[in-house]
Design an enzyme around this catalytic site. Structure first.
Site, mmCIF file in Angstrom:
data_model
loop_
_atom_site.group_PDB
_atom_site.id
_atom_site.type_symbol
_atom_site.label_atom_id
_atom_site.label_comp_id
_atom_site.label_asym_id
_atom_site.label_seq_id
_atom_site.Cartn_x
_atom_site.Cartn_y
_atom_site.Cartn_z
ATOM 1 N N LYS A 35 0.662 -1.578 -0.229
ATOM 2 C CA LYS A 35 0.169 0.200 -0.075
ATOM 3 C C LYS A 35 0.713 1.012 0.358
ATOM 4 O O LYS A 35 2.002 1.112 0.120
ATOM 5 C CB LYS A 35 -0.745 -0.349 1.148
ATOM 6 C CG LYS A 35 -0.409 -0.282 2.590
ATOM 7 C CD LYS A 35 -0.837 -0.527 3.690
ATOM 8 C CE LYS A 35 -0.293 -0.771 4.944
ATOM 9 N NZ LYS A 35 -1.332 -1.090 6.122
ATOM 10 N N TYR A 255 17.585 29.532 8.847
ATOM 11 C CA TYR A 255 16.220 30.111 8.672
ATOM 12 C C TYR A 255 15.773 30.605 10.556
ATOM 13 O O TYR A 255 16.651 29.449 11.336
ATOM 14 C CB TYR A 255 15.162 29.885 8.701
ATOM 15 C CG TYR A 255 14.437 30.173 6.693
ATOM 16 C CD1 TYR A 255 13.991 31.207 6.931
ATOM 17 C CD2 TYR A 255 14.088 28.911 5.806
ATOM 18 C CE1 TYR A 255 13.561 31.346 4.762
ATOM 19 C CE2 TYR A 255 14.274 28.832 4.840
ATOM 20 C CZ TYR A 255 13.663 30.620 4.531
ATOM 21 O OH TYR A 255 13.649 30.119 3.714
HETATM 22 C C1 LIG Z 1 -0.074 -2.135 6.721
HETATM 23 C C2 LIG Z 1 -0.453 -3.130 7.648
HETATM 24 C C3 LIG Z 1 0.257 -4.064 7.009
HETATM 25 C C4 LIG Z 1 1.505 -3.979 7.029
HETATM 26 O O1 LIG Z 1 2.236 -3.331 8.620
HETATM 27 P P1 LIG Z 1 3.612 -3.749 8.965
HETATM 28 O O2 LIG Z 1 3.963 -3.109 9.658
HETATM 29 O O3 LIG Z 1 4.045 -2.530 7.955
HETATM 30 O O4 LIG Z 1 4.239 -4.696 8.875
HETATM 31 C C5 LIG Z 1 -0.338 -5.968 7.666
HETATM 32 N N1 LIG Z 1 -2.069 -5.944 8.325
HETATM 33 C C6 LIG Z 1 -2.562 -4.657 8.075
HETATM 34 C C7 LIG Z 1 -4.739 -4.720 7.654
HETATM 35 C C8 LIG Z 1 -2.013 -3.157 7.508
HETATM 36 O O5 LIG Z 1 -3.100 -1.882 7.588
#
Ligand SMILES: *Cc1c(COP(=O)(O)O)cnc(C)c1O
Length: 358
Positions: A35, A255
């Site tokens: 994702k 800055y």
């Molecule tokens: C994002 C997500 C993962 C992966 O999590 P990590 O901590 O990056 O391994 C797994 N299961 C769900 C439901 C998620 O939303």
């Protein structure tokens, strides 16, 4: 030479990290979580590199569609499921696996008329209190889904852990027990573990693991480095020096004059800033690599630039290489210095950073 910032993606590291998942969870299938543009690594090239995974998980419909448009034929799970009949139609068209975590989504499946049932994952809330059916909803929801023609049986049963990065967490034990109890006697595969669950919790591995972070070579634990876990960072964020200058003792830099030279100092200005996703609140003193050597950030991070104190380094010139994170300067370390987590940094690499997939 063009001063250009790029995120170099090492596909051999991605494959190595997937192999590491297999080593840690040899009896589990792997739903590789890609994702958010594969946590900033580029979803299509990452999926191609991780073609050996058993499936891919994305958060949103559009993310799955981008993978299909690129020709990827593996299973793709929509972690948040679909919202509305149009999205369900798209999910059918693209042959996505769907997560069901809300009564609305059950109803949607019950009213669906299609020729092919959906591979369906049901999310059970065992204590994170974000997505999923609460314990008292589980039996009736499962009964409805079992009776639903649009659902391929058996269902896959899912939960998500809130604290798996604490390897000794009582809440995680309680979540695992609740999941066991709520799903006892049910047919179908189980999926519990994210990266921390995969690495830290035997009982969480189940039939499918859902690693994200560890695939990118980042440690989910505060008390263990990626290297200690056998992971290799897949992303190196690198740029170049665009100016070098000397300042006198007592002069203020950047800055707000947030840093003042305590001695005559040589400074390198590098083309990276919060406009690229290098966090503005990264503390002075945080290491970057200049020509492979560690040197401290000084003053404020600007939109397009950072300033580095290179007084103690061999001579630095315009065009020299600067590594913001990657091998030698773990993104976990930068995240800590910026008061955030590595997830946010790798996901937050901005549009103008060229992804250089190797
Ligand atoms: C994002 C997500 C993962 C992966 O999590 P990590 O901590 O990056 O391994 C797994 N299961 C769900 C439901 C998620 O939303």
């Amino acid at each position: 030479m063009t001063p250009v910032i790029r995120a170099v993606i090492d596909t051999s590291a991605l494959r190595h990290n997937l192999a590491r998942v297999r080593e840690v969870a040899p009896r589990s299938r792997v739903m590789a979580v890609i994702k958010a543009n594969a946590y900033g690594h580029g979803s299509v090239p990452t999926a191609v590199a991780l073609a050996g995974a058993d499936g891919f998980a994305v958060a949103r419909l559009e993310e799955g569609m981008a993978l299909r448009a690129a020709g990827l034929r593996q299973r793709i799970l929509l972690l948040e499921g679909v919202f509305g009949p149009d999205q369900l139609r798209q999910a059918a068209h693209h042959d996505f696996d769907v997560m069901v975590h809300e009564p609305e989504q059950v109803l949607l499946l019950e009213t669906w008329r299609g020729d092919k049932p959906f591979r369906t994952w049901v999310k059970i809330d065992t204590g994170m209190n974000r997505l999923g059916f609460r314990p008292e909803q589980v039996a009736p929801v499962l009964a409805r889904l079992q009776a639903c023609e649009a659902v391929l049986k058996p269902l896959t049963l899912v939960t998500h852990l809130a604290n798996a990065d604490d390897r000794d967490d009582a809440g995680t034990r309680a979540q695992l027990e609740a999941f066991e109890r709520l799903t006892a006697g049910m047919p179908g595969e189980r999926s519990i573990a994210n990266s921390a669950g995969t690495l830290g919790w035997d009982a969480a591995r189940a039939d499918w693991v859902r690693p994200g972070l560890m695939l990118y070579g980042v440690s989910p634990f505060a008390d263990a480095t990626a290297a200690e876990l056998g992971l290799r960072p897949a992303m190196t964020l690198e740029t170049r020096v665009i100016a070098v200058k000397e300042v006198h003792a007592g002069e203020a830099v950047g800055y707000g004059g947030a840093w003042r030279a305590a001695r005559p100092s040589r400074l390198a200005i590098a083309a990276a800033g919060y406009g690229d996703g290098y966090p503005r609140n990264t503390r002075g003193g945080t290491a970057v690599l200049v020509n492979g050597r560690r040197a401290p950030l000084v003053g404020r991070v600007s939109m397009d630039m950072i300033t580095i104190d290179v007084t103690d380094l061999p001579p630095v010139a315009v065009g020299d290489a600067v590594t913001l994170w990657g091998e030698g300067v773990p993104v976990e370390e930068v995240a800590k210095a910026a008061g955030t987590i590595a997830y946010e940094l790798i996901c937050g690499v901005s549009q103008r950073v060229h992804l250089d997939v190797r």
